[in-house]
Design a protein around this motif. Structure first.
Motif, PDB file in Angstrom:
ATOM      1  N   GLY A  68      48.600  12.088  47.254  1.00  0.00           N
ATOM      2  CA  GLY A  68      48.239  13.495  47.195  1.00  0.00           C
ATOM      3  C   GLY A  68      47.958  14.095  48.543  1.00  0.00           C
ATOM      4  N   HIS A  82      49.777  18.850  46.021  1.00  0.00           N
ATOM      5  CA  HIS A  82      50.580  17.944  45.201  1.00  0.00           C
ATOM      6  C   HIS A  82      49.773  16.652  45.070  1.00  0.00           C
ATOM      7  CE1 HIS A  82      54.792  16.363  44.047  1.00  0.00           C
ATOM      8  NE2 HIS A  82      53.850  15.692  43.425  1.00  0.00           N
ATOM      9  N   ASP A  84      49.288  13.266  42.510  1.00  0.00           N
ATOM     10  CA  ASP A  84      49.755  12.428  41.402  1.00  0.00           C
ATOM     11  C   ASP A  84      48.872  11.185  41.330  1.00  0.00           C
ATOM     12  OD1 ASP A  84      52.178  13.858  40.608  1.00  0.00           O
ATOM     13  OD2 ASP A  84      53.031  13.184  42.506  1.00  0.00           O
ATOM     14  N   PRO A  95      50.012   9.418  33.275  1.00  0.00           N
ATOM     15  CA  PRO A  95      50.282  10.037  34.573  1.00  0.00           C
ATOM     16  C   PRO A  95      49.736  11.463  34.598  1.00  0.00           C
ATOM     17  CG  PRO A  95      52.306   9.846  33.289  1.00  0.00           C
ATOM     18  CD  PRO A  95      51.225   9.215  32.492  1.00  0.00           C
ATOM     19  N   SER A  97      49.528  14.990  37.101  1.00  0.00           N
ATOM     20  CA  SER A  97      50.060  15.679  38.281  1.00  0.00           C
ATOM     21  C   SER A  97      49.462  17.066  38.381  1.00  0.00           C
ATOM     22  CB  SER A  97      51.584  15.842  38.188  1.00  0.00           C
ATOM     23  OG  SER A  97      52.225  14.625  38.346  1.00  0.00           O
ATOM     24  N   HIS A 142      45.141  19.189  30.837  1.00  0.00           N
ATOM     25  CA  HIS A 142      46.383  18.465  31.133  1.00  0.00           C
ATOM     26  C   HIS A 142      47.087  18.169  29.816  1.00  0.00           C
ATOM     27  CE1 HIS A 142      49.171  15.850  33.170  1.00  0.00           C
ATOM     28  NE2 HIS A 142      48.824  14.828  32.398  1.00  0.00           N
TER      29      HIS A 142
END
Length: 161
Positions: A68, A82, A84, A95, A97, A142
């Motif tokens: 990240g 960004h 992850d 996962p 993101s 999420h």
């Protein structure tokens, strides 16, 4: 004797001037700008239990397989993030993101950083800020790809410059 006392006073005065930076709970623009690497992600939250969707399950842990970065620039105030990582939720590996690029602003007397683009906004609160290491928190919903489940996630990010 007077020279020794003067020397001791001078050394004491110099030592008192070399203080370590004190962490702040607000975003300081001059410290905030630049390229940050996400060093650690601690997470907690809740989601429907996949085996019994009517029941909610709680989870927490440290993000695994972390990569990240957060980059913030000025004039114009733009940036990108960004991040992850993999969250361990009971026996599931999920996962996660966070990706955004757009404008950023400081609100609430500089205690809140908002990263905004046309489709999503992320809000970060400062926990502890130093020029080269900061800790921020954020919360978001999420929805994993190819899933009908959701997860409300609270995160604490440790960033280094």
């Amino acid at each position: 004797m007077k020279k020794t006392l003067l020397l001791a006073a001078a050394v004491t005065a110099l030592l008192s001037c070399t203080k370590d930076p004190v962490p702040t709970e607000v975003f300081l623009r001059e410290d905030l700008l630049g390229e940050w690497t996400v060093q650690q992600v601690a997470y907690s939250g809740q989601m429907p239990n996949p085996l019994s969707p009517a029941n909610i399950m709680n989870f927490s842990g440290l993000g695994q397989q972390l990569s990240g970065e957060i980059n913030l620039y000025e004039q114009p105030d733009t940036g990108n993030l960004h991040i992850d990582f993999v969250a361990q939720i009971n026996s599931l590996q999920v996962p996660v993101s966070l990706i955004s690029s757009g404008t950023w602003s400081l609100t609430n007397l500089d205690s809140t950083l908002v990263m905004d683009n046309d489709s999503v906004s992320y809000t970060f609160k400062m926990v502890s800020g130093l020029p080269t290491q900061q800790v921020w928190t954020t919360s978001f919903m999420h929805i994993p790809a190819d899933s009908s489940y959701w997860a409300d996630i609270d995160m604490e990010l440790t960033l280094i410059k």
